[in-house]
Design a protein around this motif. Structure first.
Motif, PDB file in Angstrom:
ATOM      1  N   THR A  28       0.855  -1.168   0.000  1.00 38.52           N
ATOM      2  CA  THR A  28       0.000   0.000   0.000  1.00 38.52           C
ATOM      3  C   THR A  28       0.897   1.225   0.000  1.00 38.52           C
ATOM      4  O   THR A  28       2.122   1.102   0.000  1.00 38.52           O
ATOM      5  N   ASP A  83       0.573  -4.135  -9.915  1.00 36.91           N
ATOM      6  CA  ASP A  83      -0.585  -3.575 -10.615  1.00 36.91           C
ATOM      7  C   ASP A  83      -1.778  -3.338  -9.696  1.00 36.91           C
ATOM      8  O   ASP A  83      -2.813  -2.852 -10.135  1.00 36.91           O
ATOM      9  N   ARG A  84      -1.619  -3.656  -8.420  1.00 42.56           N
ATOM     10  CA  ARG A  84      -2.681  -3.376  -7.454  1.00 42.56           C
ATOM     11  C   ARG A  84      -2.069  -2.916  -6.141  1.00 42.56           C
ATOM     12  O   ARG A  84      -0.999  -3.376  -5.762  1.00 42.56           O
ATOM     13  N   SER A 138      -8.541  -4.322  -2.836  1.00 43.49           N
ATOM     14  CA  SER A 138      -7.441  -3.827  -3.650  1.00 43.49           C
ATOM     15  C   SER A 138      -7.936  -2.816  -4.681  1.00 43.49           C
ATOM     16  O   SER A 138      -9.095  -2.784  -5.041  1.00 43.49           O
ATOM     17  N   VAL A 139      -7.026  -1.961  -5.082  1.00 42.04           N
ATOM     18  CA  VAL A 139      -7.323  -0.917  -6.067  1.00 42.04           C
ATOM     19  C   VAL A 139      -6.331  -1.101  -7.213  1.00 42.04           C
ATOM     20  O   VAL A 139      -5.131  -1.309  -6.969  1.00 42.04           O
ATOM     21  N   ALA A 140      -6.819  -1.019  -8.435  1.00 44.62           N
ATOM     22  CA  ALA A 140      -5.927  -1.186  -9.591  1.00 44.62           C
ATOM     23  C   ALA A 140      -5.010   0.025  -9.714  1.00 44.62           C
ATOM     24  O   ALA A 140      -5.420   1.161  -9.491  1.00 44.62           O
ATOM     25  N   GLU A 144      -3.280   2.231 -12.165  1.00 44.23           N
ATOM     26  CA  GLU A 144      -3.412   2.481 -13.605  1.00 44.23           C
ATOM     27  C   GLU A 144      -2.324   3.398 -14.096  1.00 44.23           C
ATOM     28  O   GLU A 144      -1.867   4.249 -13.388  1.00 44.23           O
TER      29      GLU A 144
END
Ligand SMILES: [Zn+2]
Ligand SMILES: [Zn+2]
Length: 270
Positions: free
Chosen positions: A226, A254-255, A266-268, A270
């Motif tokens: 994180t 990627d996450r 989780s958040v992608a 980008e």
């Protein structure tokens, strides 16, 4: 800042006594920078001490903790249209106090816990004057990393904070750290705890906590990562994010992980 700014899961405010501004000031700053998820994570009280406020200027008083969680909860709703606000704390990891902390931090309002090693025995990670009387400088790191491993094994935390922070001010010990770091990364990977990329390292010593090399190894070992600015002023929200983002993408991340009611989300990237 740009749309690629995703999250900032490590933020402070004036309650701890050494950060500037209210929680709302930080959330405003996060909303302006386009954060999607923002965590509030001020320094938890020293729950295992008999006094209500043993270290003013370092952590909030125990008697302020409930008000902290209430205010954070209220702001979560007030800012809901701009930001996904998560309520957390950064708690000191102090070996031997696990049960006290477990009870004190069992609260439905808390989304996630960051566990950080600040003081370890008689030493403090950012106070070189506490290191006097050391035999070999390696001892300092041995104590430090043993405490970080104990924090990982404790199972108390969702995220470990600034895991190699001793490098900022610590003595030079050349290659002596390798085995300690290896063992620590292994324990972290086995424990399932996440690790933050903390950009206060950039402010303190020119590179994040932990170093890019350690981050790469954590990622390869499957450790969820994180990100947090560890801001102590509203204008430090999302500090260093563009360079961290490209570094993480280079490593192949990627996450990123966030938490809601102690569950990972989780958040992608980008
Ligand atoms: Zn602080
Ligand atoms: Zn910290």
């Amino acid at each position: 800042m740009d749309m690629n700014t995703l999250i900032d899961m490590h933020t402070h405010h004036e309650r701890c006594g050494h950060a500037k501004g209210t929680i709302a000031d930080y959330l405003d700053a996060g909303a302006k920078k386009g954060l999607r998820v923002m965590g509030i994570s001020d320094h938890a009280p020293l729950f295992a001490e008999p006094e209500d406020h043993p270290q003013p200027g370092i952590q909030m008083a125990r008697s302020h903790f409930d008000g902290y969680l209430d205010e954070a909860q209220e702001l979560k709703e007030r800012f809901a249209r701009q930001l996904d606000v998560r309520v957390g704390v950064e708690a000191d990891f102090i070996p031997g106090t696990e049960e006290v902390y477990e009870r004190a931090l069992e609260d439905r309002r808390i989304d996630y816990l960051i566990g950080s090693v600040h003081a370890f025995g008689d030493y403090h990670v950012f106070r070189p004057r506490t290191w006097k009387g050391l035999g070999r400088p390696e001892e300092l790191y041995e104590h430090y990393y043993a405490t970080v491993r104990a924090a990982a094994r404790s199972g108390l935390f969702d995220v470990l904070g600034h895991i190699d922070a001793l490098k900022a001010l610590g003595p030079e010990v050349d290659g002596a750290l390798d085995a300690m770091v290896d063992e620590t990364l292994e324990v972290i990977a086995d424990s399932g705890v996440a690790v933050e990329v903390n950009t206060s390292g950039i402010r303190k010593c020119g590179e994040p906590f932990p170093s890019p090399a350690i981050l790469r190894r954590l990622h390869e070992a499957g450790v969820p990562l994180t990100y947090g600015s560890d801001c102590h002023k509203p204008d430090e929200v999302a500090f260093g994010w563009p360079e961290i983002r490209s570094m993480l993408m280079d490593i192949g991340v990627d996450r990123l992980i966030t938490f809601e009611q102690r569950q990972p989300k989780s958040v992608a990237l980008e």
